[in-house]
Design an enzyme around this catalytic site. Structure first.
Site, PDB file in Angstrom:
ATOM      1  N   HIS A 114     -17.797  43.531  22.392  1.00  0.00           N
ATOM      2  CA  HIS A 114     -17.969  42.814  21.041  1.00  0.00           C
ATOM      3  C   HIS A 114     -18.924  41.705  20.996  1.00  0.00           C
ATOM      4  O   HIS A 114     -18.975  40.647  21.590  1.00  0.00           O
ATOM      5  CB  HIS A 114     -16.637  42.042  21.013  1.00  0.00           C
ATOM      6  CG  HIS A 114     -16.384  41.065  19.704  1.00  0.00           C
ATOM      7  ND1 HIS A 114     -15.317  40.543  19.557  1.00  0.00           N
ATOM      8  CD2 HIS A 114     -17.276  41.381  18.499  1.00  0.00           C
ATOM      9  CE1 HIS A 114     -15.189  39.925  18.377  1.00  0.00           C
ATOM     10  NE2 HIS A 114     -16.393  40.381  17.786  1.00  0.00           N
ATOM     11  N   MET A 133     -20.816  38.914  19.412  1.00  0.00           N
ATOM     12  CA  MET A 133     -20.869  37.619  18.342  1.00  0.00           C
ATOM     13  C   MET A 133     -22.208  37.001  18.556  1.00  0.00           C
ATOM     14  O   MET A 133     -22.365  35.946  19.186  1.00  0.00           O
ATOM     15  CB  MET A 133     -19.559  36.771  18.830  1.00  0.00           C
ATOM     16  CG  MET A 133     -18.205  37.402  18.339  1.00  0.00           C
ATOM     17  SD  MET A 133     -16.834  36.532  19.244  1.00  0.00           S
ATOM     18  CE  MET A 133     -17.089  37.755  20.907  1.00  0.00           C
ATOM     19  N   ASP A 184      -8.619  41.441  16.888  1.00  0.00           N
ATOM     20  CA  ASP A 184      -9.000  40.613  17.590  1.00  0.00           C
ATOM     21  C   ASP A 184      -8.600  39.207  17.508  1.00  0.00           C
ATOM     22  O   ASP A 184      -9.111  38.726  16.525  1.00  0.00           O
ATOM     23  CB  ASP A 184     -10.601  40.840  18.023  1.00  0.00           C
ATOM     24  CG  ASP A 184     -11.115  40.197  19.328  1.00  0.00           C
ATOM     25  OD1 ASP A 184     -10.137  39.337  19.935  1.00  0.00           O
ATOM     26  OD2 ASP A 184     -12.531  40.173  19.502  1.00  0.00           O
ATOM     27  N   GLY A 205      -5.341  36.160  18.910  1.00  0.00           N
ATOM     28  CA  GLY A 205      -3.962  35.741  18.608  1.00  0.00           C
ATOM     29  C   GLY A 205      -2.990  36.903  18.753  1.00  0.00           C
ATOM     30  O   GLY A 205      -1.811  36.649  18.561  1.00  0.00           O
ATOM     31  N   SER A 237      -5.723  35.616  26.027  1.00  0.00           N
ATOM     32  CA  SER A 237      -4.508  34.817  26.646  1.00  0.00           C
ATOM     33  C   SER A 237      -3.365  35.241  26.915  1.00  0.00           C
ATOM     34  O   SER A 237      -2.552  35.121  27.893  1.00  0.00           O
ATOM     35  CB  SER A 237      -4.504  33.546  25.767  1.00  0.00           C
ATOM     36  OG  SER A 237      -4.671  33.588  24.465  1.00  0.00           O
TER      37      SER A 237
HETATM   38  C1  DX5 Z   1     -12.595  35.320  19.928  1.00  0.00           C
HETATM   39  C2  DX5 Z   1     -12.819  36.883  21.049  1.00  0.00           C
HETATM   40  C3  DX5 Z   1     -11.505  37.390  21.542  1.00  0.00           C
HETATM   41  C4  DX5 Z   1     -10.617  36.343  22.148  1.00  0.00           C
HETATM   42  C5  DX5 Z   1      -9.277  36.771  21.761  1.00  0.00           C
HETATM   43  O1  DX5 Z   1     -13.808  35.134  19.477  1.00  0.00           O
HETATM   44  O2  DX5 Z   1     -13.549  37.708  20.169  1.00  0.00           O
HETATM   45  O3  DX5 Z   1     -11.701  38.617  21.835  1.00  0.00           O
HETATM   46  O4  DX5 Z   1     -10.900  36.687  23.697  1.00  0.00           O
HETATM   47  O5  DX5 Z   1      -8.272  35.750  22.646  1.00  0.00           O
HETATM   48  P1  DX5 Z   1      -6.983  35.500  22.334  1.00  0.00           P
HETATM   49  O6  DX5 Z   1      -6.255  36.677  22.641  1.00  0.00           O
HETATM   50  O7  DX5 Z   1      -6.684  34.551  23.279  1.00  0.00           O
HETATM   51  O8  DX5 Z   1      -7.009  35.028  21.140  1.00  0.00           O
HETATM   52 ZN    ZN Z   2     -13.412  39.933  20.896  1.00  0.00          ZN
END
Ligand code: DX5
Ligand code: ZN
Length: 229
Positions: free
Chosen positions: A70, A72, A176, A178, A199
């Site tokens: 992914h 970003m 993706d 929470g 998490s």
């Molecule tokens: C956020 C990431 C997610 C993140 C999700 O910018 O793209 O992949 O690791 O983490 P949780 O599951 O803790 O929200």
């Molecule tokens: Zn991600």
């Protein structure tokens, strides 16, 4: 990589021990992960910085399932070949990362990878209407990207719209941010099939107590089936 709509749990190694990625990846796969989600952040598109193509290439030999990368980052195009060389199976770019997402998706496929497009919470489902034949996965962000451990933002209406826009096309819907046993059923019911969880998978476990990862993965999966592990 074959296509199916069964629920797939993709732990994000953003929540792993950064000094120990190889063992962490092996542990989550041994404990039932379907895909491994790798969050690349550039400190520019998002206000956090993780790792680049050399690190991702070093993860590759440890991943036996699907390496789901992914991005970003902005720009994306200059780095596509580097992530192909690193061995990404799926490479996802944000629609908000630049004006030429159509070209970016073509380039990702031309480099031999599955092409994903990610939507920030503020971006409507309709933004991908003309991209669905060029993409293998639509990633619906249920947090603003940049950090793990944020609160889930309800995007179920967007997921339902995408599911109906996609129709019979072999396009995954990935969620993706929470995702945990409480939110997973909402997104699965709305039509998602790939659930990223950072998490909620790594919480309470370690490479020395990997069975906790397994319990966490099973709880998320079971919640999507309407039962508890
Ligand atoms: C956020 C990431 C997610 C993140 C999700 O910018 O793209 O992949 O690791 O983490 P949780 O599951 O803790 O929200
Ligand atoms: Zn991600």
């Amino acid at each position: 990589m074959s296509f199916d709509r069964k629920i797939k749990i993709a732990p994000s190694i953003l929540s792993a021990d950064f000094a120990n990625f190889g063992q962490e990846i092996r542990a989550i796969e041994a404990q039932g992960a379907d895909w491994v989600h790798v969050d690349v952040m550039d400190g520019h598109f998002v206000p956090n910085l993780t790792f680049g193509p050399q690190a991702v290439k070093a993860f590759r030999p440890h991943v036996k399932t699907v390496m789901d990368v992914h991005l970003m980052i902005a720009p994306v195009d200059p780095y596509i070949d580097a992530y192909a060389d690193a061995g990404a199976d799926v490479l996802t770019a944000h629609i908000e990362a630049g004006p030429h997402i159509h070209r970016t998706l073509q380039a990702i496929r031309a480099a031999g990878m599955k092409a994903g497009v990610a939507l920030n919470p503020g971006t409507p489902a309709e933004a991908v209407a003309h991209l669905l034949d060029l993409t293998d996965l639509v990633c619906v962000m249920t947090v603003n990207p940049g950090f793990g451990g944020q609160k889930f933002i309800d995007m179920t209406a967007k997921i339902r719209s995408l599911r109906s826009m996609i129709g019979d096309r072999p396009v995954h819907i990935e969620i993706d941010g929470g995702v945990d046993p409480a939110t997973a059923p909402l997104v699965a019911e709305a039509g998602a099939d790939v659930l990223v969880a950072g998490s909620a998978v790594f919480k309470g476990g370690s490479v020395n107590a990997p069975e906790v990862y397994g319990e966490n993965i099973r709880k998320i999966r079971a919640a999507t089936e309407g039962t508890w592990a």
